[in-house]
Design a protein around this motif. Structure first.
Motif, PDB file in Angstrom:
ATOM      1  N   VAL A 338       0.840  -1.202   0.000  1.00 18.17           N
ATOM      2  CA  VAL A 338       0.000   0.000   0.000  1.00 18.17           C
ATOM      3  C   VAL A 338       0.874   1.252   0.000  1.00 18.17           C
ATOM      4  O   VAL A 338       0.592   2.227  -0.701  1.00 18.17           O
ATOM      5  CB  VAL A 338      -0.945  -0.020   1.225  1.00 18.17           C
ATOM      6  CG1 VAL A 338      -1.575   1.332   1.445  1.00 18.17           C
ATOM      7  CG2 VAL A 338      -2.022  -1.071   1.031  1.00 18.17           C
ATOM      8  N   SER A 339       1.966   1.214   0.744  1.00 16.07           N
ATOM      9  CA  SER A 339       2.811   2.417   0.783  1.00 16.07           C
ATOM     10  C   SER A 339       3.479   2.637  -0.577  1.00 16.07           C
ATOM     11  O   SER A 339       3.673   3.768  -1.010  1.00 16.07           O
ATOM     12  CB  SER A 339       3.804   2.352   1.939  1.00 16.07           C
ATOM     13  OG  SER A 339       5.040   1.918   1.514  1.00 16.07           O
ATOM     14  N   LYS A 340       3.791   1.547  -1.280  1.00 20.62           N
ATOM     15  CA  LYS A 340       4.383   1.705  -2.619  1.00 20.62           C
ATOM     16  C   LYS A 340       3.343   2.285  -3.590  1.00 20.62           C
ATOM     17  O   LYS A 340       3.659   3.147  -4.400  1.00 20.62           O
ATOM     18  CB  LYS A 340       4.867   0.344  -3.140  1.00 20.62           C
ATOM     19  CG  LYS A 340       6.119  -0.142  -2.456  1.00 20.62           C
ATOM     20  CD  LYS A 340       6.511  -1.532  -2.911  1.00 20.62           C
ATOM     21  CE  LYS A 340       7.791  -1.975  -2.223  1.00 20.62           C
ATOM     22  NZ  LYS A 340       8.210  -3.305  -2.628  1.00 20.62           N
ATOM     23  N   ILE A 341       2.112   1.793  -3.467  1.00 22.10           N
ATOM     24  CA  ILE A 341       1.057   2.311  -4.341  1.00 22.10           C
ATOM     25  C   ILE A 341       0.816   3.792  -4.028  1.00 22.10           C
ATOM     26  O   ILE A 341       0.703   4.626  -4.920  1.00 22.10           O
ATOM     27  CB  ILE A 341      -0.254   1.497  -4.156  1.00 22.10           C
ATOM     28  CG1 ILE A 341      -0.052   0.077  -4.691  1.00 22.10           C
ATOM     29  CG2 ILE A 341      -1.426   2.170  -4.849  1.00 22.10           C
ATOM     30  CD1 ILE A 341      -1.224  -0.857  -4.470  1.00 22.10           C
ATOM     31  N   GLY A 342       0.770   4.099  -2.734  1.00 20.18           N
ATOM     32  CA  GLY A 342       0.541   5.480  -2.309  1.00 20.18           C
ATOM     33  C   GLY A 342       1.623   6.409  -2.826  1.00 20.18           C
ATOM     34  O   GLY A 342       1.359   7.508  -3.307  1.00 20.18           O
ATOM     35  N   MET A 349      -2.163   6.400   2.490  1.00 21.24           N
ATOM     36  CA  MET A 349      -2.181   4.951   2.724  1.00 21.24           C
ATOM     37  C   MET A 349      -3.627   4.467   2.746  1.00 21.24           C
ATOM     38  O   MET A 349      -3.966   3.439   2.180  1.00 21.24           O
ATOM     39  CB  MET A 349      -1.551   4.624   4.083  1.00 21.24           C
ATOM     40  CG  MET A 349      -0.073   4.812   4.172  1.00 21.24           C
ATOM     41  SD  MET A 349       0.835   3.447   3.476  1.00 21.24           S
ATOM     42  CE  MET A 349       0.706   2.206   4.750  1.00 21.24           C
ATOM     43  N   HIS A 350      -4.461   5.242   3.445  1.00 22.74           N
ATOM     44  CA  HIS A 350      -5.858   4.855   3.627  1.00 22.74           C
ATOM     45  C   HIS A 350      -6.556   4.749   2.271  1.00 22.74           C
ATOM     46  O   HIS A 350      -7.202   3.757   1.964  1.00 22.74           O
ATOM     47  CB  HIS A 350      -6.540   5.896   4.522  1.00 22.74           C
ATOM     48  CG  HIS A 350      -7.959   5.566   4.836  1.00 22.74           C
ATOM     49  ND1 HIS A 350      -9.001   6.133   4.159  1.00 22.74           N
ATOM     50  CD2 HIS A 350      -8.485   4.712   5.720  1.00 22.74           C
ATOM     51  CE1 HIS A 350     -10.128   5.646   4.632  1.00 22.74           C
ATOM     52  NE2 HIS A 350      -9.841   4.779   5.581  1.00 22.74           N
ATOM     53  N   LEU A 356      -7.358   1.874  -4.261  1.00 23.70           N
ATOM     54  CA  LEU A 356      -6.463   1.638  -5.398  1.00 23.70           C
ATOM     55  C   LEU A 356      -5.896   0.231  -5.483  1.00 23.70           C
ATOM     56  O   LEU A 356      -5.572  -0.249  -6.551  1.00 23.70           O
ATOM     57  CB  LEU A 356      -5.291   2.632  -5.354  1.00 23.70           C
ATOM     58  CG  LEU A 356      -5.676   4.108  -5.396  1.00 23.70           C
ATOM     59  CD1 LEU A 356      -4.425   4.968  -5.356  1.00 23.70           C
ATOM     60  CD2 LEU A 356      -6.457   4.429  -6.665  1.00 23.70           C
ATOM     61  N   MET A 357      -5.777  -0.406  -4.337  1.00 22.02           N
ATOM     62  CA  MET A 357      -5.125  -1.714  -4.310  1.00 22.02           C
ATOM     63  C   MET A 357      -5.802  -2.691  -5.283  1.00 22.02           C
ATOM     64  O   MET A 357      -5.129  -3.445  -5.990  1.00 22.02           O
ATOM     65  CB  MET A 357      -5.156  -2.271  -2.901  1.00 22.02           C
ATOM     66  CG  MET A 357      -4.014  -3.175  -2.630  1.00 22.02           C
ATOM     67  SD  MET A 357      -3.898  -3.460  -0.887  1.00 22.02           S
ATOM     68  CE  MET A 357      -2.893  -4.899  -0.872  1.00 22.02           C
TER      69      MET A 357
END
Ligand SMILES: Nc1ncnc2c1ncn2[C@@H]1O[C@H](COP(=O)(O)OP(=O)(O)OP(=O)(O)O)[C@@H](O)[C@H]1O
Length: 583
Positions: A338-342, A349-350, A356-357
Motif C-alpha cells: 500500500v505504501s508503494k502504491i501510495g 495509505m488509507h 487503489l489496491m
C-alpha cells in the motif's frame, strides 16, 4: 549463561564468515526479553575482535537511515580488513509510520551485505517472511533459575554485598526466566545494604508476569471483589491488556457440563461495559476512567458466577495476541504494498488501501502490464504473490518478476518511468498559446504602439519544457507582466487595451475576478433593478440635482445611495464581472 546450543550455532555461523561469505549472510536471534541475545552478539564481536555497529529501537530506523548506516557499513570493508558486526536490535519493532520501508531496506541489505548482520527479535513473526527466509534463525530460551543463582552470587560478591542462598534463589525464581529482571530485583533489594536476606526481598520483590495467573485465580475462584481487584493492582498489565486475559479465560473457567451459559453471559456483559470505558479512556485520554473499567471487568467477572467452579484450570494467554502476531507479517506486507502504491499515485495509505489496491491487483492479470506494475512499484516476489492473490510463486509469477527486474536493470540510470505509466504529452497548438499568452499593446521609447505577447518567446520561456509541453503555471490566466516603472494608471490603461480575444486581466479588486459567469445575470442589471425599485418607492430625483422643495433627509440619503450605486455600476464594468454587491 545457558542457551548452549544457541550460542554454539551462533558461533559456527560467525566462523563461516571468517573464511568467506556464508549462504545465510544474516542471523536472527529470537526469544523472550532479558535472556542475553544482545549480550551474546556483543560477546561474539569481542571474542572475534570484530568491530560492532548497533542500531537499536531508540534510533530512528527509516529505510533511509538503515540504508545509510547499516547499508554502507555492510558494503565496506574495515580499515584493517577485519569484520564488522552489524546488530539491529528489536528488529521486530521496525514497522509503523516512522520506520516505514525499514523492513524492505533490511531485506535489500541482507541480500548483498559483505559484513555479518545480526537481527534481534522477541517475536520472530514480527519480521517479514522475506527476511526470515534470508536469515539463519536461532532460538534463545528463558534462563533457568538454577543457572541464574551462581551468576547473581558473583554479582553480589563483586558489589561487596552478602546475599543468603535463599535470597538469591528467591530472586532467581521470581524472575520468570528473565535475567535482566533478576539483576534489577537484586539491585533494588540490595540498594544501600551490606547483607541481603530473603525477608528483605519480600517487600521489594517484583510482580512478575506469572502473577497474572494468580490474579486470574483470584478473579475466577472467589467472589471477593476487593481481593480480586487488589490482585490486579501490582500487575505489569494495563486494563487494556487485562481485559483480554479475562475475556479469554472467562468462558474456559465458567464452562459447565450441563451447557448452561448463564454465568458466561453475565460475565461478558460486564466485560463489554468495561470495554466501553476503555474506549472512552482512549478517545478522551482521560485515564481516570481506567478505574471504572477495571472495577467492571474484575468485579463483574468475579461476581457473575452463580456457583463455585473448583478444580485446576490452565489459564491461557489471550489468543488475540497470538493471532495478531501470526498475521502481523501479512499485515506488514500489505502495508508495504500500500505504501508503494501510495507513493506512486500520490495518495494516502488509507485511500490506496481502500480504493487503489484492487486496481493494481487487476492490472496484474495481464502479463505485460503485470511486468510494468511490478517494475514501477518495485514489488518483491512475495508482494507480487500477495497482490495477485496467489498462494505460491508459480512459473508465471516468477517470469513476471524476472522480467520486471530486467526492465528495472535496463532503465537504471534513466529517470523516466516505464511507458505504461507515462502521461501522454498534450498537443500544443497555436490557439492554446494565444489563449494563455494574451497580447498587450506596449509603447516603445518613441511612443509607437506595438502588439506584444504577454508571455516571453517560447524558446526562452522556462515555463515551456523542451518538448513543448505546457507547465502547470501556463495553464492559468496569469496577468501579463507589466514593466515596473509604469504608474498604476498607466498599468490600468495598458490592461484595458488587451485585445478582445485575449483574456481580461484581473482587476486589482479583492471582490472581483475575471472568470466569466455565464449563468448569472449581469451584475449591473440586477443592481440597477434594485436601485430603481428603491427610487420608485421613494420618488427621489434620479440625478444629483438638489431637490427644489428641499428633499427630506431620507430622500437625500437615497440620492447619495444612488450616487454611490452609480459609482458601483461604473466599477461593475465589464458587465459579467463579479462585484461586492454579488456577495
Ligand atoms: N544468559 C545470560 N548470561 C549472562 N548475562 C545475561 C544473560 N541474559 C541476560 N543477561 C544480562 O541481562 C542484561 C540484558 O541482557 P540482553 O540485553 O542481552 O537481553 P536480550 O535477550 O537481548 O533482551 P531484549 O530482548 O529485551 O533486548 C544484560 O546486562 C546481560 O548482562
Amino acid at each position: 549463561m545457558g542457551n548452549k546450543k544457541a550460542v554454539q550455532d551462533f558461533r559456527a555461523w560467525a566462523e563461516e564468515w571468517q573464511s568467506g561469505i556464508p549462504e545465510r549472510r544474516a542471523v536472527i536471534l529470537y526469544g523472550p526479553a532479558g535472556i542475553g541475545k544482545t549480550s551474546s552478539a556483543h560477546a561474539l564481536g569481542r571474542d572475534l575482535d570484530w568491530e560492532v555497529i548497533e542500531l537499536n529501537a531508540s534510533d530512528q530506523r527509516t529505510a533511509g537511515v538503515i540504508e545509510k548506516v547499516a547499508g554502507s557499513a555492510a558494503s565496506m570493508n574495515t580499515f584493517f580488513g577485519g569484520k564488522r558486526l552489524i546488530i539491529l536490535d528489536e528488529a521486530d519493532n521496525i514497522h509503523g509510520t516512522a520506520d516505514r520501508g525499514g523492513m524492505r531496506a533490511i531485506a535489500g541489505i541482507i541480500k548483498t551485505t559483505l559484513q555479518p548482520i545480526v537481527l534481534i527479535a522477541n517475536d520472530i513473526y514480527g519480521l517479514t517472511s522475506t527476511i526470515r527466509n534470508l536469515c539463519l534463525e536461532i532460538k534463545f530460551g528463558s534462563v533457568q533459575s538454577r543457572s541464574m543463582v551462581p551468576a547473581l552470587k558473583k554479582v553480589c560478591e563483586a558489589e561487596g554485598v552478602y546475599c543468603s542462598q535463599e535470597a538469591v534463589l528467591h530472586i532467581a525464581e521470581n524472575a520468570g526466566g528473565d535475567f535482566r529482571s533478576a539483576m534489577n530485583d537484586l539491585q533494588a533489594a540490595a540498594n544501600g545494604k551490606e547483607t541481603l536476606e530473603v525477608e528483605d526481598i519480600g517487600t521489594s520483590g517484583r510482580d512478575v508476569k506469572e502473577n497474572i495467573f494468580k490474579a486470574m485465580q483470584k478473579i475466577f475462584k472467589s467472589t471477593d471483589c476487593k481481593k480480586a481487584l487488589e490482585s490486579t493492582r501490582g500487575l505489569d498489565e494495563s486494563p487494556e491488556d487485562l481485559v483480554h486475559w479475562i475475556d479469554e479465560n472467562l468462558p474456559i473457567q465458567y464452562a459447565r457440563k450441563d451447557g448452561d451459559l448463564e454465568d458466561i453471559r453475565t460475565g461478558f456483559e460486564y466485560i463489554s461495559k468495561a470495554d466501553l470505558y476503555l474506549g472512552r479512556v482512549k478517545k478522551r485520554q482521560n485515564y481516570r476512567m481506567w478505574r471504572y473499567a477495571s472495577m467492571l471487568m474484575v468485579c463483574g467477572a468475579a461476581l457473575s458466577k452463580t456457583r463455585q467452579y473448583p478444580g485446576f484450570i490452565k489459564y491461557q494467554q489471550p489468543s488475540l495476541w497470538r493471532r495478531l502476531g501470526q498475521t502481523r507479517s501479512k499485515r506488514d506486507m500489505r502495508d508495504n504494498i500500500v505504501s508503494k502504491i501510495g507513493e506512486h499515485s500520490f495518495e494516502s495509505m488509507h485511500y490506496s488501501r481502500n480504493n487503489l489496491m484492487g486496481f493494481y491487483s487487476r492490472m496484474l492479470k495481464d502479463e505485460k502490464s503485470a511486468v510494468e506494475v511490478t517494475a514501477t512499484l518495485g514489488l518483491e516476489l512475495e508482494e507480487l504473490m500477495y497482490l495477485s492473490g496467489s498462494a505460491k510463486p508459480g512459473k508465471k509469477l516468477q517470469k513476471i518478476y524476472d522480467e520486471a527486474q530486467k526492465l528495472l536493470e535496463e532503465s537504471k540510470g534513466k529517470t523516466e518511468e516505464p511507458d505504461f505509466f507515462k502521461t501522454p504529452a498534450p498537443a500544443v497548438d497555436n490557439k492554446q498559446k494565444t489563449l494563455s499568452c494574451p497580447v498587450i499593446i506596449s509603447e516603445d521609447e518613441k511612443g509607437t504602439q506595438k502588439e506584444v505577447s504577454a508571455c516571453k518567446s517560447e524558446a526562452s520561456d522556462p515555463q515551456l519544457s523542451e518538448d513543448g509541453q505546457k507547465t502547470l503555471l501556463m495553464g492559468f490566466n496569469t496577468p501579463p507582466e507589466i514593466p515596473e516603472k509604469k504608474e498604476t494608471s498607466e498599468i490600468k490603461e495598458t490592461a484595458g487595451k488587451i485585445l478582445p480575444d485575449g483574456p481580461k486581466p484581473a482587476e486589482n479588486n479583492l471582490f472581483s475576478y475575471p472568470a466569466p459567469l455565464p449563468e448569472k445575470k449581469p451584475v449591473s442589471e440586477s443592481v440597477e433593478k434594485k436601485v430603481s425599485s428603491i427610487l420608485s418607492k421613494k420618488k427621489v430625483p434620479t440625478n444629483r440635482e438638489p431637490s427644489k422643495q428641499g428633499a427630506s433627509d431620507e430622500a437625500s440619503s437615497s440620492a447619495d445611495m444612488q450616487d454611490n450605486t452609480g459609482e458601483v455600476l461604473k466599477k461593475a464594468e465589464p458587465k459579467n464581472q463579479k462585484t461586492l454587491f454579488d456577495f
